[in-house]
Design a protein around this motif. Structure first.
Motif, short mmCIF file in Angstrom:
data_model
loop_
_atom_site.label_atom_id
_atom_site.label_comp_id
_atom_site.label_asym_id
_atom_site.label_seq_id
_atom_site.Cartn_x
_atom_site.Cartn_y
_atom_site.Cartn_z
N PRO A 112 0.84 -1.20 0.00
CA PRO A 112 0.00 0.00 0.00
C PRO A 112 0.87 1.25 0.00
CG PRO A 112 0.10 -0.89 2.22
CD PRO A 112 0.86 -1.83 1.32
N THR A 113 0.26 2.39 -0.18
CA THR A 113 1.01 3.64 -0.10
C THR A 113 1.39 3.88 1.36
OG1 THR A 113 -0.96 4.97 0.22
CG2 THR A 113 -0.25 4.59 -2.07
N LEU A 114 2.37 4.73 1.58
CA LEU A 114 2.80 5.02 2.95
C LEU A 114 1.66 5.59 3.81
CD1 LEU A 114 5.02 5.06 5.06
CD2 LEU A 114 5.77 7.26 4.15
N PRO A 115 0.87 6.55 3.30
CA PRO A 115 -0.24 7.04 4.13
C PRO A 115 -1.27 5.95 4.45
CG PRO A 115 0.19 8.57 2.34
CD PRO A 115 1.02 7.35 2.07
N ALA A 116 -1.57 5.09 3.48
CA ALA A 116 -2.55 4.01 3.72
C ALA A 116 -2.00 3.02 4.73
CB ALA A 116 -2.89 3.30 2.41
N ALA A 117 -0.70 2.70 4.64
CA ALA A 117 -0.08 1.77 5.57
C ALA A 117 -0.05 2.35 6.98
CB ALA A 117 1.33 1.41 5.11
N GLY A 118 0.35 3.62 7.09
CA GLY A 118 0.38 4.27 8.40
C GLY A 118 -0.98 4.33 9.05
N LEU A 119 -1.99 4.69 8.27
CA LEU A 119 -3.35 4.74 8.81
C LEU A 119 -3.84 3.33 9.15
CD1 LEU A 119 -5.67 6.58 9.55
CD2 LEU A 119 -6.47 6.44 7.19
N GLY A 120 -3.48 2.34 8.33
CA GLY A 120 -3.85 0.96 8.61
C GLY A 120 -3.25 0.48 9.92
N LEU A 121 -1.98 0.81 10.15
CA LEU A 121 -1.32 0.44 11.40
C LEU A 121 -2.04 1.07 12.60
CD1 LEU A 121 2.35 0.08 12.15
CD2 LEU A 121 1.11 1.72 13.51
N LEU A 122 -2.35 2.36 12.50
CA LEU A 122 -3.02 3.05 13.61
C LEU A 122 -4.42 2.53 13.85
CD1 LEU A 122 -1.87 6.73 12.93
CD2 LEU A 122 -1.08 5.19 14.73
N GLY A 164 -5.12 0.36 16.93
CA GLY A 164 -6.00 1.14 17.81
C GLY A 164 -7.27 0.39 18.18
N ILE A 165 -7.90 -0.24 17.21
CA ILE A 165 -9.13 -1.00 17.48
C ILE A 165 -8.85 -2.11 18.49
CG2 ILE A 165 -10.77 -2.65 16.48
CD1 ILE A 165 -10.69 -0.93 13.90
N PHE A 166 -7.79 -2.85 18.28
CA PHE A 166 -7.50 -3.98 19.15
C PHE A 166 -6.95 -3.52 20.51
CE2 PHE A 166 -8.83 -6.47 15.81
CZ PHE A 166 -8.91 -7.79 16.22
N LEU A 167 -6.26 -2.40 20.55
CA LEU A 167 -5.83 -1.85 21.83
C LEU A 167 -7.05 -1.42 22.65
CD1 LEU A 167 -3.62 -0.96 23.79
CD2 LEU A 167 -3.53 1.23 22.56
N LEU A 168 -8.00 -0.80 21.99
CA LEU A 168 -9.23 -0.40 22.67
C LEU A 168 -9.98 -1.63 23.21
CD1 LEU A 168 -11.08 1.97 23.39
CD2 LEU A 168 -12.21 1.65 21.19
N LEU A 169 -10.08 -2.68 22.41
CA LEU A 169 -10.72 -3.91 22.87
C LEU A 169 -9.97 -4.51 24.07
CD1 LEU A 169 -11.53 -5.65 19.46
CD2 LEU A 169 -13.18 -4.67 21.07
N ALA A 170 -8.65 -4.49 24.01
CA ALA A 170 -7.85 -5.05 25.11
C ALA A 170 -8.03 -4.24 26.39
CB ALA A 170 -6.38 -5.08 24.71
N LEU A 171 -8.15 -2.93 26.26
CA LEU A 171 -8.31 -2.08 27.44
C LEU A 171 -9.73 -2.16 28.02
CD1 LEU A 171 -6.31 1.08 26.32
CD2 LEU A 171 -5.60 -0.68 27.95
N LEU A 172 -10.71 -2.30 27.14
CA LEU A 172 -12.10 -2.36 27.61
C LEU A 172 -12.41 -3.66 28.34
CD1 LEU A 172 -14.07 -0.79 24.62
CD2 LEU A 172 -13.64 0.21 26.87
N ARG A 173 -11.81 -4.72 27.91
CA ARG A 173 -12.08 -6.01 28.53
C ARG A 173 -10.77 -6.73 28.78
NH1 ARG A 173 -15.72 -10.83 27.22
NH2 ARG A 173 -15.75 -11.68 29.31
N ARG A 174 -10.23 -6.53 29.97
CA ARG A 174 -8.94 -7.12 30.30
C ARG A 174 -8.96 -8.64 30.11
NH1 ARG A 174 -5.29 -4.22 31.97
NH2 ARG A 174 -4.04 -5.05 33.64
N GLY A 175 -7.92 -9.14 29.46
CA GLY A 175 -7.81 -10.57 29.23
C GLY A 175 -8.49 -11.05 27.97
N ALA A 176 -9.32 -10.18 27.36
CA ALA A 176 -10.02 -10.59 26.14
C ALA A 176 -9.06 -10.62 24.95
CB ALA A 176 -11.18 -9.64 25.85
N MET A 177 -8.03 -9.80 25.01
CA MET A 177 -7.10 -9.67 23.90
C MET A 177 -5.70 -9.56 24.47
SD MET A 177 -7.80 -9.35 20.62
CE MET A 177 -9.51 -9.04 20.92
N GLY A 178 -4.77 -10.31 23.91
CA GLY A 178 -3.39 -10.22 24.37
C GLY A 178 -2.63 -9.14 23.63
N ALA A 179 -1.50 -8.74 24.18
CA ALA A 179 -0.67 -7.71 23.55
C ALA A 179 -0.19 -8.17 22.18
CB ALA A 179 0.51 -7.36 24.44
N GLY A 180 0.07 -9.46 22.03
CA GLY A 180 0.49 -9.98 20.73
C GLY A 180 -0.59 -9.79 19.67
#
Length: 179
Positions: free
Chosen positions: A75-85, A89-105
């Protein structure tokens, strides 16, 4: 048993290589697909066995994403950067909202998938990974191989969603990127 699984995996990779050689427009697509597939396969096997996604494999996905951006232009650099975030971001939010539901990996893998396929394809990749994980969870519950409080390795299903969308992004699937 261990060698049988290795032979099966090598057979699958050989079939994939033959398919890619037939389907790909050039050697660059074949190399990109084999490297990406190998990384996703390694993440899947290791997470199933030890319930951890090794950081070096996530870093390898990130590095490969940078290489393919320079080599294939997608992908282009902007698309890749936004994809990473977005993916991370979605999975970090899920991990923070429900501890243990999602691992750091899982959070790091979602971010790496976003970097590899870019935005908006990361949303489709994560969607299919979540669907695959949900189906696996239902099968485990119905067959009583796991209970409601049990945990499962989620990385293999995220890797499956990421891998399918990655092959679609490379125009190697007959139906595109499963959008």
């Amino acid at each position: 048993m261990r060698y049988r699984n290795t032979v099966i995996l090598l057979g699958i990779l050989a079939i994939l290589g033959a398919y890619l050689g037939w389907r790909a427009a050039g050697a660059a697509q074949v190399v990109a697909a084999l490297v990406g597939s190998g990384l996703y396969a390694a993440i899947t096997v290791i997470d199933f066995r030890v319930r951890r996604i090794p950081n070096p494999l996530v870093v390898a996905l990130l590095v490969w994403g940078g290489v393919q951006m320079l080599w294939l232009g997608r992908p282009t650099l902007p698309a890749a950067g936004l994809g990473l975030l977005v993916g991370g971001g979605i999975f970090l939010l899920l991990a923070l909202l429900r501890r243990g539901a999602m691992g750091a990996g899982d959070v790091k893998l979602a971010a790496a998938i976003g970097w590899l396929v870019g935005y908006p394809l990361v949303l489709t990749a994560l969607f299919w990974g979540i669907v695959a994980g949900g189906v696996a969870a239902v099968v485990l519950l119905v067959t009583r191989r796991a209970g409601r409080k049990d945990t499962m390795a989620y990385g293999p299903y995220l890797a499956l969603g990421g891998w399918l969308i990655y092959l679609g992004m490379l125009s190697l699937l007959p139906w595109g990127a499963i959008a």
